[in-house]
Design a protein around this motif. Structure first.
Motif, PDB file in Angstrom:
ATOM      1  N   LEU A  97       0.817  -1.214   0.000  1.00 22.44           N
ATOM      2  CA  LEU A  97       0.000   0.000   0.000  1.00 22.44           C
ATOM      3  C   LEU A  97       0.852   1.266   0.000  1.00 22.44           C
ATOM      4  CD1 LEU A  97      -2.724  -1.045   2.613  1.00 22.44           C
ATOM      5  CD2 LEU A  97      -2.889  -1.098   0.099  1.00 22.44           C
ATOM      6  N   PHE A  98       2.160   1.079   0.160  1.00 20.95           N
ATOM      7  CA  PHE A  98       3.051   2.240   0.186  1.00 20.95           C
ATOM      8  C   PHE A  98       3.146   2.836  -1.225  1.00 20.95           C
ATOM      9  CE2 PHE A  98       7.290   4.209  -0.038  1.00 20.95           C
ATOM     10  CZ  PHE A  98       7.203   5.078   1.038  1.00 20.95           C
ATOM     11  N   ASP A  99       2.737   4.073  -1.348  1.00 19.89           N
ATOM     12  CA  ASP A  99       2.741   4.754  -2.653  1.00 19.89           C
ATOM     13  C   ASP A  99       4.051   5.528  -2.785  1.00 19.89           C
ATOM     14  OD1 ASP A  99       2.287   6.118  -4.971  1.00 19.89           O
ATOM     15  OD2 ASP A  99       0.287   6.836  -4.411  1.00 19.89           O
ATOM     16  N   SER A 100       5.064   4.861  -3.337  1.00 20.55           N
ATOM     17  CA  SER A 100       6.391   5.473  -3.434  1.00 20.55           C
ATOM     18  C   SER A 100       6.384   6.682  -4.359  1.00 20.55           C
ATOM     19  CB  SER A 100       7.413   4.439  -3.914  1.00 20.55           C
ATOM     20  OG  SER A 100       7.048   3.915  -5.183  1.00 20.55           O
ATOM     21  N   GLU A 101       5.549   6.627  -5.408  1.00 25.98           N
ATOM     22  CA  GLU A 101       5.503   7.750  -6.355  1.00 25.98           C
ATOM     23  C   GLU A 101       4.953   8.995  -5.667  1.00 25.98           C
ATOM     24  OE1 GLU A 101       6.780   7.807  -9.331  1.00 25.98           O
ATOM     25  OE2 GLU A 101       7.471   5.750  -9.018  1.00 25.98           O
ATOM     26  N   ASN A 102       3.911   8.806  -4.871  1.00 29.00           N
ATOM     27  CA  ASN A 102       3.320   9.926  -4.151  1.00 29.00           C
ATOM     28  C   ASN A 102       4.318  10.521  -3.146  1.00 29.00           C
ATOM     29  OD1 ASN A 102       1.549  10.820  -1.526  1.00 29.00           O
ATOM     30  ND2 ASN A 102       0.566  11.390  -3.454  1.00 29.00           N
ATOM     31  N   VAL A 103       5.048   9.627  -2.453  1.00 27.24           N
ATOM     32  CA  VAL A 103       6.053  10.065  -1.479  1.00 27.24           C
ATOM     33  C   VAL A 103       7.144  10.864  -2.175  1.00 27.24           C
ATOM     34  CG1 VAL A 103       7.855   9.293   0.104  1.00 27.24           C
ATOM     35  CG2 VAL A 103       5.606   8.200   0.160  1.00 27.24           C
ATOM     36  N   LYS A 104       7.577  10.365  -3.364  1.00 27.43           N
ATOM     37  CA  LYS A 104       8.606  11.076  -4.117  1.00 27.43           C
ATOM     38  C   LYS A 104       8.095  12.435  -4.599  1.00 27.43           C
ATOM     39  CE  LYS A 104      11.102   6.999  -5.833  1.00 27.43           C
ATOM     40  NZ  LYS A 104      11.451   6.222  -7.051  1.00 27.43           N
ATOM     41  N   ALA A 105       6.852  12.465  -4.987  1.00 24.54           N
ATOM     42  CA  ALA A 105       6.271  13.719  -5.485  1.00 24.54           C
ATOM     43  C   ALA A 105       6.210  14.757  -4.364  1.00 24.54           C
ATOM     44  CB  ALA A 105       4.882  13.459  -6.049  1.00 24.54           C
ATOM     45  N   ILE A 106       5.775  14.318  -3.174  1.00 28.14           N
ATOM     46  CA  ILE A 106       5.697  15.243  -2.034  1.00 28.14           C
ATOM     47  C   ILE A 106       7.087  15.779  -1.701  1.00 28.14           C
ATOM     48  CG2 ILE A 106       5.262  15.383   0.456  1.00 28.14           C
ATOM     49  CD1 ILE A 106       2.949  13.412   0.030  1.00 28.14           C
ATOM     50  N   LYS A 107       8.065  14.858  -1.628  1.00 21.98           N
ATOM     51  CA  LYS A 107       9.417  15.289  -1.298  1.00 21.98           C
ATOM     52  C   LYS A 107       9.994  16.162  -2.405  1.00 21.98           C
ATOM     53  CE  LYS A 107      13.622  13.653   0.875  1.00 21.98           C
ATOM     54  NZ  LYS A 107      14.345  12.510   1.453  1.00 21.98           N
ATOM     55  N   GLY A 108       9.615  15.851  -3.654  1.00 25.45           N
ATOM     56  CA  GLY A 108      10.100  16.648  -4.784  1.00 25.45           C
ATOM     57  C   GLY A 108       9.605  18.083  -4.715  1.00 25.45           C
ATOM     58  N   PHE A 109       8.288  18.272  -4.449  1.00 25.32           N
ATOM     59  CA  PHE A 109       7.740  19.620  -4.333  1.00 25.32           C
ATOM     60  C   PHE A 109       8.317  20.342  -3.104  1.00 25.32           C
ATOM     61  CE2 PHE A 109       4.438  18.252  -7.336  1.00 25.32           C
ATOM     62  CZ  PHE A 109       4.337  19.393  -8.124  1.00 25.32           C
ATOM     63  N   TYR A 110       8.497  19.580  -2.005  1.00 22.27           N
ATOM     64  CA  TYR A 110       9.083  20.186  -0.806  1.00 22.27           C
ATOM     65  C   TYR A 110      10.508  20.668  -1.100  1.00 22.27           C
ATOM     66  CZ  TYR A 110      11.068  20.796   3.825  1.00 22.27           C
ATOM     67  OH  TYR A 110      11.714  21.333   4.922  1.00 22.27           O
ATOM     68  N   THR A 111      11.261  19.854  -1.828  1.00 22.42           N
ATOM     69  CA  THR A 111      12.641  20.216  -2.178  1.00 22.42           C
ATOM     70  C   THR A 111      12.669  21.505  -3.004  1.00 22.42           C
ATOM     71  OG1 THR A 111      13.304  17.887  -2.147  1.00 22.42           O
ATOM     72  CG2 THR A 111      14.748  19.421  -3.316  1.00 22.42           C
ATOM     73  N   LYS A 112      11.763  21.579  -4.001  1.00 25.30           N
ATOM     74  CA  LYS A 112      11.721  22.783  -4.850  1.00 25.30           C
ATOM     75  C   LYS A 112      11.330  24.007  -4.029  1.00 25.30           C
ATOM     76  CE  LYS A 112      10.651  20.163  -9.026  1.00 25.30           C
ATOM     77  NZ  LYS A 112       9.645  19.828 -10.060  1.00 25.30           N
ATOM     78  N   TRP A 113      10.454  23.803  -3.065  1.00 27.32           N
ATOM     79  CA  TRP A 113      10.095  24.930  -2.189  1.00 27.32           C
ATOM     80  C   TRP A 113      11.292  25.380  -1.355  1.00 27.32           C
ATOM     81  CZ3 TRP A 113      10.358  24.649   3.217  1.00 27.32           C
ATOM     82  CH2 TRP A 113       9.989  25.828   3.875  1.00 27.32           C
ATOM     83  N   ALA A 114      12.015  24.399  -0.807  1.00 26.12           N
ATOM     84  CA  ALA A 114      13.121  24.722   0.091  1.00 26.12           C
ATOM     85  C   ALA A 114      14.243  25.468  -0.620  1.00 26.12           C
ATOM     86  CB  ALA A 114      13.665  23.439   0.726  1.00 26.12           C
ATOM     87  N   ILE A 115      14.535  25.084  -1.881  1.00 25.30           N
ATOM     88  CA  ILE A 115      15.694  25.675  -2.561  1.00 25.30           C
ATOM     89  C   ILE A 115      15.323  26.923  -3.377  1.00 25.30           C
ATOM     90  CG2 ILE A 115      16.823  23.429  -2.668  1.00 25.30           C
ATOM     91  CD1 ILE A 115      16.093  23.267  -5.612  1.00 25.30           C
ATOM     92  N   GLN A 116      14.024  27.123  -3.553  1.00 34.45           N
ATOM     93  CA  GLN A 116      13.582  28.268  -4.369  1.00 34.45           C
ATOM     94  C   GLN A 116      13.753  29.568  -3.572  1.00 34.45           C
ATOM     95  OE1 GLN A 116      12.956  30.339  -7.164  1.00 34.45           O
ATOM     96  NE2 GLN A 116      12.247  28.305  -7.786  1.00 34.45           N
ATOM     97  N   LYS A 117      14.248  30.620  -4.235  1.00 32.48           N
ATOM     98  CA  LYS A 117      14.459  31.896  -3.577  1.00 32.48           C
ATOM     99  C   LYS A 117      13.407  32.946  -3.972  1.00 32.48           C
ATOM    100  CE  LYS A 117      19.410  31.302  -2.893  1.00 32.48           C
ATOM    101  NZ  LYS A 117      19.312  31.159  -1.437  1.00 32.48           N
ATOM    102  N   GLU A 118      12.829  32.794  -5.171  1.00 29.81           N
ATOM    103  CA  GLU A 118      11.803  33.748  -5.611  1.00 29.81           C
ATOM    104  C   GLU A 118      10.502  33.483  -4.855  1.00 29.81           C
ATOM    105  OE1 GLU A 118      12.381  36.232  -7.587  1.00 29.81           O
ATOM    106  OE2 GLU A 118      14.469  35.629  -7.921  1.00 29.81           O
ATOM    107  N   ILE A 119       9.860  34.546  -4.432  1.00 23.96           N
ATOM    108  CA  ILE A 119       8.687  34.413  -3.568  1.00 23.96           C
ATOM    109  C   ILE A 119       7.528  33.694  -4.248  1.00 23.96           C
ATOM    110  CG2 ILE A 119       6.920  35.686  -2.288  1.00 23.96           C
ATOM    111  CD1 ILE A 119       8.991  37.801  -1.669  1.00 23.96           C
ATOM    112  N   GLU A 120       7.183  34.102  -5.472  1.00 28.90           N
ATOM    113  CA  GLU A 120       6.010  33.515  -6.138  1.00 28.90           C
ATOM    114  C   GLU A 120       6.184  32.036  -6.416  1.00 28.90           C
ATOM    115  OE1 GLU A 120       3.050  34.704  -6.498  1.00 28.90           O
ATOM    116  OE2 GLU A 120       3.716  36.489  -5.434  1.00 28.90           O
ATOM    117  N   PRO A 121       7.281  31.632  -7.098  1.00 27.86           N
ATOM    118  CA  PRO A 121       7.472  30.181  -7.309  1.00 27.86           C
ATOM    119  C   PRO A 121       7.544  29.424  -5.980  1.00 27.86           C
ATOM    120  CG  PRO A 121       8.972  31.451  -8.677  1.00 27.86           C
ATOM    121  CD  PRO A 121       8.348  32.423  -7.721  1.00 27.86           C
TER     122      PRO A 121
END
Length: 615
Positions: A97-121
């Motif tokens: 039942l572990f949805d690895s794709e969903n977990v990767k997607a969440i971590k992927g968006f979190y990563t982009k948020w963490a490294i992004q410097k522009e406010i809107e993106p």
């Protein structure tokens, strides 16, 4: 992280600090750190530092790194054993039942948020991450809660410290309900308290921040992040004494880490701890500007020498190589020398306070070479003394063995003599006992012997006396009758009877009375013979006993003489061997003193060589 989300920006008191003052404060750092230090560290550098720390096998008290407020969102991106352990746990927990794709997607968006410097993106990725987490069916995945809480703590647009604290509390509750390993449980609780403390700082609730960071230290007493931000918050509350105490603890923790790295001969670990020391960041926090004199004082006090000491240490290592003592190198030296040379290559000209604070430890470690080499030289040269003394020791050992053999042989001879003596004693005693027993049997048998029985002799004599008296009676009676009838007496029966009774009775009575006398005499003679025989037997018993005592005395004297001969014979041989050993021991002592003097001179020469470069 961008300046807008930094802790400097969150502290409104920093608004009154000019850039010139801040630059002046930052310019104090080069006195204590290498010039390559940069205030702003990218997320990749931050992740690499955390990952590299995980690559070292460290005791728990040194396996900790500072999580800077400005870089806190990056921590959940690293591949540390803690994060990987949690992810592996969820894989096992949910199975298929572990949805690895969903977990990767969440971590992927979190990563982009963490490294992004522009406010809107950045806001877009924050929103996307939160939406995906809210839709994720794995409600007890506390990592998602931590991602969500971190966004609410640090994102400019969606910042909501109160809600983030609720998520951190929920994550803590989930962790408590799960069957995690003790180390995972404790470490995550520590991190949750750290991020909760950040949320309280963000919300301006400094008292709660102090309470939370203090609780974090209960989970991990060496937690450098908790100590670092306790000092920071105490500064905000103008509690200078507590702030100073925690600042010193942060500095000392960094120094002790480098000290540990030196103890295990790891130049890579020394470099890592020096380059990633938590206290390096103190000169880049505006809040500490009022403590500039204090920071300068404690950092200067920590420095025990100048950067030139590493050059001197390298010169010693090179001079040691010129002595060509490689044959004396053990495993420890073979680790120390490359370690020192690598430290030199890494830190030459470097004024790192952490290395200079441990200069004495580094010098002590290098001087350990002195002890090891000197011990090896002494052992080898001392072995020469032992080798020289081997012939003497062998000869003394042979004599000792000879003495032992002679003593054993002497004991055996004495034992044999004793056994023979005891056998001869037994023979004499058995023979004497047998002879005495035979005589005693004869003595006891006198009563049964008829020839020694006076009564029996008297009875027998009287029996023969009666018979003889009767024969005399008949013969005398016939003779009397014959005489009577020849002289013209009657020949009838009465005459015959009368002649027989009168003539026979007279002589029969005479004979009978003589027989009685003879019987008494015979009985007396028998009684005397019996007494004489008994006395003779008693005398013979006394003779046999006396003979036994004489024989035993002769045997004893003979045995004592034999033992004395054995003792004298072996004693002379043993004394000769002992005297030989005494003479050899004297020769050995003289030779030992001579060789020991030569060895001591040789050791002194080597000590002088080592002292010139090591001591």
């Amino acid at each position: 992280m961008d300046e807008e989300n930094s802790i400097q920006q969150d502290n409104t008191d920093n608004e009154f600090i000019t850039e010139a003052e801040f630059n002046k404060f930052r310019n104090l750092a080069p006195e204590f750190f290498h010039k390559e230090y940069k205030e702003e560290i990218g997320y990749l550098t931050s992740l690499k530092a955390i990952s590299k720390l995980s690559s070292f096998v460290l005791p728990p008290e040194y396996n900790d790194s500072l999580i800077l407020y400005n870089e806190a969102p990056y921590y959940w991106l690293c591949e540390s054993p803690l994060i990987v352990g949690a992810e592996e746990y969820f894989k096992r927990q949910f199975g298929k039942l572990f949805d690895s794709e969903n977990v990767k997607a969440i971590k992927g968006f979190y990563t982009k948020w963490a490294i992004q410097k522009e406010i809107e993106p950045k806001s877009y990725f924050a929103k996307s991450t939160m939406v995906m987490i809210e839709k994720n069916p794995q409600k007890n995945n506390f990592l998602n809660m931590l991602y969500y809480g971190t966004i609410l703590t640090f994102d400019q647009k969606f910042c909501n410290p109160i809600k983030s604290l609720e998520l951190y509390g929920k994550a803590k509750g989930v962790i408590a309900s799960l069957n995690l390993k003790d180390n995972l449980n404790n470490d995550f609780n520590y991190l949750i308290l750290i991020y909760s403390g950040f949320a309280y700082i963000k919300n301006g609730d400094f008292e709660k921040a102090i309470e939370t960071f203090s609780e974090a230290l209960v989970c991990k007493s060496n937690g450098v992040t908790a100590k670092y931000y306790l000092a920071y918050v105490y500064m905000l509350l103008e509690d200078i004494d507590n702030a100073k105490n925690y600042l010193q603890e942060v500095l000392f923790a960094d120094i002790f880490k480098v000290q540990y790295a030196i103890s295990v001969n790891s130049a890579n670990l020394v470099e890592f701890f020096c380059e990633n020391a938590a206290s390096m960041n103190l000169f880049f926090e505006k809040s500490y500007i009022p403590l500039a004199p204090f920071l300068q004082e404690i950092f200067r006090q920590a420095k025990k020498t100048t950067p030139e000491f590493i050059d001197a240490l390298n010169d010693r290592a090179l001079a040691l190589a010129d002595l060509h003592y490689e044959e004396y190198y053990d495993k420890e030296i073979k680790e120390i020398i490359p370690f020192v040379l690598k430290v030199y290559q890494t830190f030459k000209g470097n004024n790192s306070v952490y290395l200079l604070a441990n200069a004495d430890k580094l010098l002590t470690k290098f001087n350990r070479i002195y002890d090891i080499i000197l011990a090896a030289i002494t052992k080898r040269l001392t072995a020469r003394i032992k080798e020289t003394l081997i012939p003497y020791d062998n000869q003394m050992a042979e004599n000792a063995a000879k003495i032992s053999a002679l003593e054993t042989e002497s004991d055996a001879a004495k034992k044999t003599a004793k056994e023979e003596y005891e056998k001869e004693i037994k023979i004499v005693e058995d023979k004497s006992a047998k002879e005495i027993n035979n005589v005693e049997n004869l003595l006891n048998g006198i009563k049964k012997e008829n020839k020694f029985n006076p009564q029996n002799t008297f009875t027998n004599s009287m029996f023969y006396n009666i018979i003889i008296s009767f024969v005399i009676f008949v013969i005398s009676g016939l003779a009397s009758y014959s005489n009577t009838s020849g002289s013209g007496g009657g020949s009838d029966f009465s005459s015959f009877f009368s002649a027989m009774m009168i003539g026979g009775a007279k002589w029969a009575l005479i004979t009978f009375f003589l027989g009685i006398i003879i019987s008494f005499v015979a009985s007396g003679i028998v009684a005397m013979e019996k007494a004489n025989y008994k006395q003779k037997m008693l005398n013979k018993i006394d003779f046999l006993k006396t003979k036994k005592e004489k024989d035993l005395a002769i045997l004893k004297k003979t045995n004592e003489s034999k033992l004395a001969d054995i003792e004298e014979n072996f004693k002379s041989k043993i004394d000769s061997a002992k005297e030989s050993n005494k003479s050899i021991d004297n020769e050995r002592y003289n030779e030992e003193q001579k060789v020991r003097g030569e060895v001591d001179d040789s050791i002194k020469i080597e000590v002088d060589k080592l002292n010139r470069i090591l001591a």
